[in-house]
Write an enzyme that holds these catalytic residues in place. Structure first.
Site, mmCIF file in Angstrom:
data_model
loop_
_atom_site.group_PDB
_atom_site.id
_atom_site.type_symbol
_atom_site.label_atom_id
_atom_site.label_comp_id
_atom_site.label_asym_id
_atom_site.label_seq_id
_atom_site.Cartn_x
_atom_site.Cartn_y
_atom_site.Cartn_z
ATOM 1 N N GLU A 268 0.851 -1.208 0.000
ATOM 2 C CA GLU A 268 0.000 0.000 0.000
ATOM 3 C C GLU A 268 0.884 1.255 0.000
ATOM 4 O O GLU A 268 0.696 2.172 0.791
ATOM 5 C CB GLU A 268 -0.926 -0.002 1.220
ATOM 6 C CG GLU A 268 -1.753 -1.261 1.354
ATOM 7 C CD GLU A 268 -2.754 -1.248 2.509
ATOM 8 O OE1 GLU A 268 -3.035 -0.173 3.069
ATOM 9 O OE2 GLU A 268 -3.251 -2.338 2.846
HETATM 10 C C1 GLA Z 1 -5.326 0.180 5.581
HETATM 11 C C2 GLA Z 1 -6.063 -0.868 4.763
HETATM 12 C C3 GLA Z 1 -6.363 -0.357 3.394
HETATM 13 C C4 GLA Z 1 -6.898 1.040 3.396
HETATM 14 C C5 GLA Z 1 -5.952 1.929 4.138
HETATM 15 C C6 GLA Z 1 -6.462 3.333 4.107
HETATM 16 O O1 GLA Z 1 -4.015 0.284 5.258
HETATM 17 O O2 GLA Z 1 -5.364 -2.058 4.654
HETATM 18 O O3 GLA Z 1 -7.316 -1.189 2.804
HETATM 19 O O4 GLA Z 1 -8.157 1.073 3.999
HETATM 20 O O5 GLA Z 1 -5.862 1.467 5.468
HETATM 21 O O6 GLA Z 1 -7.081 3.670 2.921
#
Ligand code: GLA
Length: 363
Positions: A268
């Protein structure tokens, strides 16, 4: 006569060919995307919503990425809003886009303490359900979702963020934990593996490079491996900033997790121009949210360092995924401080590559 015709034909063909030559020499070569620069290293992905698959954003995805993750559509709340009803529209659209454009899909996620549907932890009378009932619901959910996309989704974030934010605790005191104790984690992996034995199964979390939390995550992963739970990989979310992680912290995290025989991905990625803040806080001390040249430069240095470490770990680091496409929209515009603009990605608000982009493809 014949000669004239053939001459004419020849001339026409000649002109056509000349035209084609001119045309092709003037036509720019298909632009390379981030995924092409990194094709010998790792998959390059991005989190998407159905709206982001269209128009110029869709084109940007096709040019630069070879993997996508649904930003929200596959989380339990959105995809399974009632016990006997699934909502497939958005996730189907995303998977279809991937099929049409030959992209990989990382499924996200099968179990999390946030974005859960209302019915999940309660019975018809509003009473908390038993462990047996909750695990049965989890199994049905995982079976249904994973089997629907079997062969089309190559990896799943099976359990998201189970480690507590409190260093005094091991696991997060979520409803999953309150009802099932530690067992829900191993069960989720077992159910996912049974539903699609070929899927690469991940534990996914944030602040995975902070030494104290790293040790607790390592302990959990080791326990799972020792108990032969079918876990293949660990996702470092990579919600990073100008301040952290340091190169040493990042290297150590990759090394320590992969020493268990697990693959690693950054799942992410974004590099906030603000320090990490889980709790709401005001803007910077000067009340500004400007993306100054100094901040941009610091961000370039961070991105360069991260990508260098990624390349040097290509044997265990199999992919990176950005959380959103460009600075036009990022979840960090509203979290944790609503209305504070952020600029954490490699594409600017006009969806053009930023300086940091050109630096990470230079190696
Ligand atoms: C976490 C979750 C993601 C997303 C982020 C914020 O990292 O794993 O799916 O919701 O928060 O967008």
């Amino acid at each position: 006569m014949t000669t004239t015709i053939s001459m004419r034909r020849l001339t026409t063909v000649g002109l056509l060919l000349a035209g084609l030559t001119v045309f092709s020499s003037e036509r720019p070569a298909p632009e390379k995307g981030l995924k092409d620069y990194y094709k010998d290293y790792l998959l390059v992905g991005v989190a998407v919503s159905p709206a982001g698959l269209k128009g110029s954003e869709g084109e940007l995805i096709k040019q630069h990425f070879n993997s996508i993750t649904p930003e929200n559509s596959m989380k339990m709340g959105p995809i399974h809003p009632e016990e006997n009803r699934y909502s497939w529209k958005d996730s189907d659209e995303i998977v279809q886009f991937a099929q049409d454009n030959k992209l990989r899909v990382r499924g996200h996620n099968l179990l999390w303490h946030e974005q859960t549907p209302k019915w999940l932890f309660k019975d018809a009378n509003g009473k908390q359900v038993s462990k047996e009932v909750l695990l049965k619901r989890l199994k049905d959910h995982i079976d249904t979702v994973v089997k629907r996309y079997k062969g089309k989704i190559y990896a799943w974030d099976v359990v998201n963020e189970a480690i507590s934010d409190n260093p005094q605790e091991f696991l997060r005191n979520s409803e999953w934990y309150q009802i099932c104790g530690e067992d829900f984690i191993a069960k989720a992996f077992e159910y996912a593996h049974a539903a699609d034995p070929k899927a690469v199964l991940f534990y996914n979390d944030y602040n995975t490079e902070r030494p104290e939390k790293r040790e607790r995550i390592y302990k959990l992963l080791k326990k799972l491996k020792d108990a032969n739970v079918p876990i293949d990989a660990v996702g470092l979310q990579g919600h990073w900033s100008l301040e952290e992680p340091t190169e040493q912290e990042l290297r150590k995290a990759i090394e320590q997790y992969s020493s268990l025989g697990l693959k690693v991905q950054i799942t992410e990625l974004d590099v906030s121009i603000y320090p990490w803040e889980k709790d709401r806080r005001a803007k910077r001390p000067d009340e500004s949210d400007a993306y100054t040249p100094e901040l941009e430069q610091k961000q370039i240095e961070q991105y360069k360092m991260f990508f260098r470490v990624f390349r040097e770990n290509k044997n265990v680091l199999t992919g990176i995924t950005f959380w959103n496409i460009s600075d036009k929209y990022t979840w960090l515009d509203t979290y944790p401080v609503p209305g504070r603009k952020n600029y954490p990605l490699l594409f600017d608000q006009n969806q053009k590559p930023k300086k940091a982009y050109w630096e990470v493809v230079k190696f």
